[in-house]
Design a protein around this motif. Sequence first.
Motif, PDB file in Angstrom:
ATOM      1  N   TRP A 286      16.495   9.637  -7.602  1.00  0.00           N
ATOM      2  CA  TRP A 286      17.039   9.018  -6.418  1.00  0.00           C
ATOM      3  C   TRP A 286      17.670   9.676  -5.220  1.00  0.00           C
ATOM      4  CZ3 TRP A 286      16.080   4.324  -5.897  1.00  0.00           C
ATOM      5  CH2 TRP A 286      15.854   3.347  -6.980  1.00  0.00           C
ATOM      6  N   ARG A 287      18.245  10.879  -5.329  1.00  0.00           N
ATOM      7  CA  ARG A 287      18.739  11.444  -3.944  1.00  0.00           C
ATOM      8  C   ARG A 287      17.371  12.093  -3.408  1.00  0.00           C
ATOM      9  NH1 ARG A 287      21.615  14.299  -8.010  1.00  0.00           N
ATOM     10  NH2 ARG A 287      20.469  16.128  -7.876  1.00  0.00           N
ATOM     11  N   TYR A 288      16.152  12.342  -4.076  1.00  0.00           N
ATOM     12  CA  TYR A 288      15.018  12.776  -3.402  1.00  0.00           C
ATOM     13  C   TYR A 288      14.589  11.731  -2.619  1.00  0.00           C
ATOM     14  CZ  TYR A 288      10.678  15.280  -2.634  1.00  0.00           C
ATOM     15  OH  TYR A 288       9.531  15.877  -2.157  1.00  0.00           O
TER      16      TYR A 288
ATOM     17  N   ALA B 223       0.759  -1.191  -0.055  1.00  0.00           N
ATOM     18  CA  ALA B 223       0.041  -0.078  -0.048  1.00  0.00           C
ATOM     19  C   ALA B 223       0.853   1.448   0.182  1.00  0.00           C
ATOM     20  CB  ALA B 223      -0.919   0.204   1.364  1.00  0.00           C
ATOM     21  N   VAL B 224       1.984   1.329   0.764  1.00  0.00           N
ATOM     22  CA  VAL B 224       2.659   2.504   0.783  1.00  0.00           C
ATOM     23  C   VAL B 224       3.470   2.873  -0.624  1.00  0.00           C
ATOM     24  CG1 VAL B 224       4.941   1.168   1.346  1.00  0.00           C
ATOM     25  CG2 VAL B 224       4.629   3.535   2.140  1.00  0.00           C
ATOM     26  N   CYS B 225       3.655   1.717  -1.501  1.00  0.00           N
ATOM     27  CA  CYS B 225       3.983   2.078  -2.821  1.00  0.00           C
ATOM     28  C   CYS B 225       3.068   2.353  -3.725  1.00  0.00           C
ATOM     29  CB  CYS B 225       4.522   0.868  -3.223  1.00  0.00           C
ATOM     30  SG  CYS B 225       6.118   0.166  -2.548  1.00  0.00           S
ATOM     31  N   VAL B 226       1.713   1.873  -3.699  1.00  0.00           N
ATOM     32  CA  VAL B 226       0.561   2.224  -4.212  1.00  0.00           C
ATOM     33  C   VAL B 226       0.338   3.674  -3.980  1.00  0.00           C
ATOM     34  CG1 VAL B 226      -1.846   1.999  -4.768  1.00  0.00           C
ATOM     35  CG2 VAL B 226      -0.304  -0.119  -4.547  1.00  0.00           C
ATOM     36  N   SER B 227       0.354   4.286  -2.664  1.00  0.00           N
ATOM     37  CA  SER B 227       0.281   5.520  -2.457  1.00  0.00           C
ATOM     38  C   SER B 227       1.103   6.553  -2.868  1.00  0.00           C
ATOM     39  CB  SER B 227      -0.333   5.427  -0.898  1.00  0.00           C
ATOM     40  OG  SER B 227       0.753   5.419  -0.250  1.00  0.00           O
ATOM     41  N   LEU B 228       2.343   6.265  -3.038  1.00  0.00           N
ATOM     42  CA  LEU B 228       3.323   7.081  -3.543  1.00  0.00           C
ATOM     43  C   LEU B 228       2.892   7.669  -4.882  1.00  0.00           C
ATOM     44  CD1 LEU B 228       6.014   8.438  -2.900  1.00  0.00           C
ATOM     45  CD2 LEU B 228       7.344   6.510  -4.379  1.00  0.00           C
ATOM     46  N   GLU B 229       2.802   9.158  -4.769  1.00  0.00           N
ATOM     47  CA  GLU B 229       2.595   9.787  -6.102  1.00  0.00           C
ATOM     48  C   GLU B 229       3.567  10.762  -6.560  1.00  0.00           C
ATOM     49  OE1 GLU B 229      -1.590  11.417  -6.386  1.00  0.00           O
ATOM     50  OE2 GLU B 229      -2.456  10.334  -4.992  1.00  0.00           O
ATOM     51  N   PRO B 230       4.470  10.313  -7.585  1.00  0.00           N
ATOM     52  CA  PRO B 230       5.496  11.133  -7.877  1.00  0.00           C
ATOM     53  C   PRO B 230       5.179  12.526  -8.284  1.00  0.00           C
ATOM     54  CG  PRO B 230       5.724   9.110  -8.983  1.00  0.00           C
ATOM     55  CD  PRO B 230       4.294   9.157  -8.366  1.00  0.00           C
ATOM     56  N   THR B 231       5.805  13.514  -7.956  1.00  0.00           N
ATOM     57  CA  THR B 231       5.612  14.808  -8.190  1.00  0.00           C
ATOM     58  C   THR B 231       6.889  15.197  -9.087  1.00  0.00           C
ATOM     59  OG1 THR B 231       6.632  15.702  -6.182  1.00  0.00           O
ATOM     60  CG2 THR B 231       4.346  15.383  -6.031  1.00  0.00           C
ATOM     61  N   PRO B 232       6.405  16.364  -9.896  1.00  0.00           N
ATOM     62  CA  PRO B 232       7.726  17.134 -10.506  1.00  0.00           C
ATOM     63  C   PRO B 232       8.885  17.459  -9.442  1.00  0.00           C
ATOM     64  CG  PRO B 232       5.687  18.259 -11.299  1.00  0.00           C
ATOM     65  CD  PRO B 232       5.307  17.202 -10.181  1.00  0.00           C
ATOM     66  N   GLU B 233       8.687  17.786  -8.368  1.00  0.00           N
ATOM     67  CA  GLU B 233       9.729  18.080  -7.187  1.00  0.00           C
ATOM     68  C   GLU B 233      10.494  16.762  -7.118  1.00  0.00           C
ATOM     69  OE1 GLU B 233      10.343  19.811  -2.894  1.00  0.00           O
ATOM     70  OE2 GLU B 233       8.230  19.190  -3.465  1.00  0.00           O
ATOM     71  N   MET B 234       9.683  15.745  -6.883  1.00  0.00           N
ATOM     72  CA  MET B 234      10.348  14.340  -6.509  1.00  0.00           C
ATOM     73  C   MET B 234      11.161  14.016  -7.842  1.00  0.00           C
ATOM     74  SD  MET B 234       8.537  10.680  -5.845  1.00  0.00           S
ATOM     75  CE  MET B 234       7.686  11.197  -4.148  1.00  0.00           C
ATOM     76  N   CYS B 235      10.474  13.994  -8.906  1.00  0.00           N
ATOM     77  CA  CYS B 235      11.417  13.443 -10.139  1.00  0.00           C
ATOM     78  C   CYS B 235      12.450  14.174 -10.766  1.00  0.00           C
ATOM     79  CB  CYS B 235      10.340  12.980 -11.070  1.00  0.00           C
ATOM     80  SG  CYS B 235       9.067  11.557 -10.706  1.00  0.00           S
ATOM     81  N   GLY B 236      12.237  15.529 -10.603  1.00  0.00           N
ATOM     82  CA  GLY B 236      13.109  16.509 -11.193  1.00  0.00           C
ATOM     83  C   GLY B 236      13.546  16.184 -12.645  1.00  0.00           C
ATOM     84  N   GLU B 237      14.928  16.545 -12.963  1.00  0.00           N
ATOM     85  CA  GLU B 237      14.872  16.653 -14.538  1.00  0.00           C
ATOM     86  C   GLU B 237      15.503  15.206 -15.001  1.00  0.00           C
ATOM     87  OE1 GLU B 237      14.555  18.895 -16.878  1.00  0.00           O
ATOM     88  OE2 GLU B 237      13.420  19.818 -15.288  1.00  0.00           O
ATOM     89  N   ASP B 238      16.126  14.241 -13.929  1.00  0.00           N
ATOM     90  CA  ASP B 238      16.614  12.973 -14.371  1.00  0.00           C
ATOM     91  C   ASP B 238      16.791  11.941 -13.108  1.00  0.00           C
ATOM     92  OD1 ASP B 238      18.641  13.870 -12.357  1.00  0.00           O
ATOM     93  OD2 ASP B 238      19.991  14.728 -14.050  1.00  0.00           O
TER      94      ASP B 238
END
Length: 66
Positions: free
Chosen positions: A50-52, A30-45
């Motif tokens: 991974w750092r985030y 459930a913790v993985c399902v609930s994780l919603e990537p955001t532009p801040e999280m994903c960044g440019e690369d």
Amino acid sequence: MPHGKKAGERCVNLTEDNRCKLFGKPERPAVCVSLEPTPEMCGEDNDHAWRYLAMLEQATKPDRDL
């Protein structure tokens, strides 16, 4: 992972290219399902993402591992 994943521990469900083996499957935690990537999280690369994620793990790490 039957007993959970400690902060900084690599998930056993990641492939060599860091993809989730359980993505889209009902047994995905459930913790993985609930994780919603955001532009801040994903960044440019990938490196930024991974750092985030490492920062999130550090910020949510308990004071001591049980």
